[in-house]
Structure formats: structure tokens, C-alpha cells
Enzyme design. Sequence first.
Site, PDB file in Angstrom:
ATOM      1  N   ASP A  13      51.920  45.403  16.017  1.00  0.00           N
ATOM      2  CA  ASP A  13      53.347  45.716  15.833  1.00  0.00           C
ATOM      3  C   ASP A  13      53.926  45.063  14.579  1.00  0.00           C
ATOM      4  O   ASP A  13      55.117  44.764  14.516  1.00  0.00           O
ATOM      5  CB  ASP A  13      54.175  45.288  17.061  1.00  0.00           C
ATOM      6  N   GLU A  14      53.085  44.870  13.558  1.00  0.00           N
ATOM      7  CA  GLU A  14      53.556  44.232  12.329  1.00  0.00           C
ATOM      8  C   GLU A  14      54.230  45.217  11.373  1.00  0.00           C
ATOM      9  O   GLU A  14      54.769  44.812  10.346  1.00  0.00           O
ATOM     10  CB  GLU A  14      52.391  43.561  11.579  1.00  0.00           C
ATOM     11  N   HIS A  41      52.521  53.636  16.579  1.00  0.00           N
ATOM     12  CA  HIS A  41      53.330  53.185  15.462  1.00  0.00           C
ATOM     13  C   HIS A  41      54.326  54.270  15.083  1.00  0.00           C
ATOM     14  O   HIS A  41      54.106  55.450  15.329  1.00  0.00           O
ATOM     15  CB  HIS A  41      52.479  52.760  14.257  1.00  0.00           C
ATOM     16  N   THR A 297      56.130  50.714  21.195  1.00  0.00           N
ATOM     17  CA  THR A 297      56.172  52.146  20.918  1.00  0.00           C
ATOM     18  C   THR A 297      55.549  52.941  22.050  1.00  0.00           C
ATOM     19  O   THR A 297      56.033  54.002  22.435  1.00  0.00           O
ATOM     20  CB  THR A 297      55.429  52.452  19.598  1.00  0.00           C
ATOM     21  N   GLY A 413      63.914  46.732   5.719  1.00  0.00           N
ATOM     22  CA  GLY A 413      64.429  47.738   6.642  1.00  0.00           C
ATOM     23  C   GLY A 413      63.320  48.689   7.036  1.00  0.00           C
ATOM     24  O   GLY A 413      62.212  48.637   6.492  1.00  0.00           O
TER      25      GLY A 413
END
Length: 431
Positions: A13-14, A41, A297, A413
Site C-alpha cells: 500500500d505504498e 491498487h 483497496t 497527492g
Amino acid sequence: MGTVVIVGTQWGDEGKGKITDFLSQGAKVVSRYQGGDNAGHTIHANGEVYKLRLVPSGVLYPHQLSVIGNGVVVNPKSLVGELARLAEQGVTGENLRISDRAHVILPYHIKLDKLQEAAKGADKIGTTNRGIGPAYMDKAARVGIRMADLLDKEIFEERLKANLKAKNEEFVKVYDSTPMNFDDIFEEYYQYGQQLKQYVCDTSIVLNDAIDKSEHVLFEGAQGIMLDIDQGTYPFVTSSNPAGGVTVGAGVGASKIDRVVGVAKAYTSRVGDGPFPTELLDKTGDFIRNAGHEFGTVTGRPRRIGWFDAVVVRHSRRVAGITDLCLNSIDVLTGLDKVKICVAYERDGERVENYPASLKFLSECKPVYEELPGWQEDITKAKTLDDLPENARRYVERITELLGVDLLTFSVGPDRDQTNVLENVWDKVSR
């Protein structure tokens, strides 16, 4: 040559999907090499949000080939569904290739996964219950069914009967559960195979041909190195090798890999059980979780949150041979008065610089933090490091100093245009 591997340096989850999507703009081929549909992802592109599980992100671009390598375990039902959802968003999937050597996840793998996890009780690992581990177990036990088998009706029938007989005995005798029906699985999954048949081939040939033509090939790792079955926090790990699995899982030689890009978040997160030295169980952790939308996710589970752990990422750099770093989600920390970086551990008054193999030893370690001033300014429009407020820039620079690796990109972002490039990795492989 021009090959780049992308790996997560933490517990998954990077933001690897985002970086893969970003770097794939310079690639001709994008390939997965391990894991399964437990590794979701999200990609933001062209005003759309794409949620991918099995399909490599290159599928979004018709001029690229997307490859699911032999090291991936493929759930045909999940893959057919994912392709259907992509089609609804205007993505045809015609550029997808699936290895004929990839192993198949079947319903009995999923059932066994759930039963095994439930039987562990308080010692559960935190699996996603998608059959990944049992499928890799069958692969190692040499009883797995591969994509090539799924396409051959007689072979599939023969192997499914043998496997289901053994699994049903286990369900009944070991777990006191009900057996599964052969006919239901056979008919449904053979049809999935026929729907996927057009994509199936020897992907090792596809990849090596592209490399030999000096085309840019991007390899996309799933999960993160701390979930690697050999190098991670065993046994709280996945069943494959994110760290070094690319050569075996894609069918390319080690001599053909040019760069290894490590992806990290500016903090740490983890889904499921297992050690987490810098975990935050307070309002700071809640703040970061909510600001970063830290929910799985695939599972939707809230992720565990902690400060950036340089011990973890240094370990990942070493075992995966990381040459470059992409640092994501710096903006999530905006609004905190202070930010911390774990620079080492301390145990019984002694400093520990390297990540230990023993979980008992690790449980006796406490993080050693460096505390830095936070920032309040909006950084989501920053395009260079100089655009960042001083405190945010100092935080990023300190992380790269501790890791001893060059910063390739930094993100402020979720959108692609919020990923800022300091150096183009494709220029590096062309030197």
C-alpha cells in the site's frame, strides 16, 4: 537494455500502482511477476479511477503490453470480472498477456484459506482469504493447476478430480466442513479459461524478446518487501517474493535487470496482524489514517498506521538491491505540529540498526525517533523540492540521508500530475 523493477519497501500500500502508472508512460511492456488478486491498487488517470487487482496498469494504454507472469497466481473468476469492469470504463484489455505457466486459484483454495485462518484463532496471520497461500502451497507440492492445464478440458478434468478429492477429505476430516461439488467448479472454471484463452501464451518469450530489442520493460511487484516470505516479518507475510521474485516470476535472467525502484510512503501502514514497531494507536494515527484514506483497496479494512521506519526501508533497500526511491503521500502529514522518523531500535539499552529476523527479539525493541517540526502549508501544488515549505523539505531530505539512496520522485497527492520527477529512471537505464 531498459528494464526497471518497482517494489514496495514497507508492508504494501505504498502507492506502487501510482508510480507504476507514472513510469509506465516510458515503457513498452508492463509485467506483474508475483502475488495474486490480494494486491489491489488504485490509479487516477484521465479523470477516471481504476481499481486493479490482477491486471498490470499498462492495460490502460493500448500501445503497451500488459503481462501477468508465471509467478502470479491467477483467480480466473476474479480476472474475468476485472476485465469486464475495465471494459465498462472503455479499456479493452486486448494488450493483455497471461503466462501459460501461471498457477490457478480455484474455489477450494479460497475455502481452505478461510478454514485455516479461522482455525488459527488468536494466532491468525491476517490473510485476505482469497486463496493465495493455498494456491502457492499446491504449487510447491507439485499438484497445482496451471493456465495451460485450465485450457485443456481433459487435463483440467483429471487434475481437478484428483485435487478436489484430496481437498474434500481435508475439509471433512480436518475441519469438519462440507465437501465441494466437482461439476460446479469444473463447468464454471473451464468456461473462464475459454474466455481468457486469447490472452494466454509463453510470456517469458514475450518479455525476453522485448528486452532483446532494447524496449523499455517495467516489472511491477505486488505487496511490499516486508511481506516477502523470505525477507519479511515471517510468518506474517504473503506466500511469494516481492523482493527478488522478478527473475523467476517473470522468466527473465538476473543479468537483464537494470534498475530497482523502491516505493515508500512518508509514513508507514500495514493491513492485518504482525509486528509494527512504529505503530500509532492514538489520535495522531487516526489523523494520518483519515487524511491518507488508509483503507484496503481489496478488503476495505482500516490500515494500521505508524511513523516512517528507516530501519525497515534500509532492510528493503539491501535485500532488493534498490537503486532509486519514490516517496509518496508527503501531503498526508500536513497539519501535524511534529513529525517523527524511526532511525534505529533500542533493546536492553543497546542500539539496533538492522531489522531482526526473530519476532521475539523485535517485540523487545523500541523505536528510536528523530523528531522534526511539522508544517501547516498546503503542499499539494508543489512541483519541486524548493516549492515545499522548509520543514517538509527537511523531512524529505532527512529520509533520503538515512536511506542512502537517490530520490527519483516525490508525490504530494493522489493524481499523476502530483508526482514530481527529480530524475527520469529511463534516462538512467539508457546510459
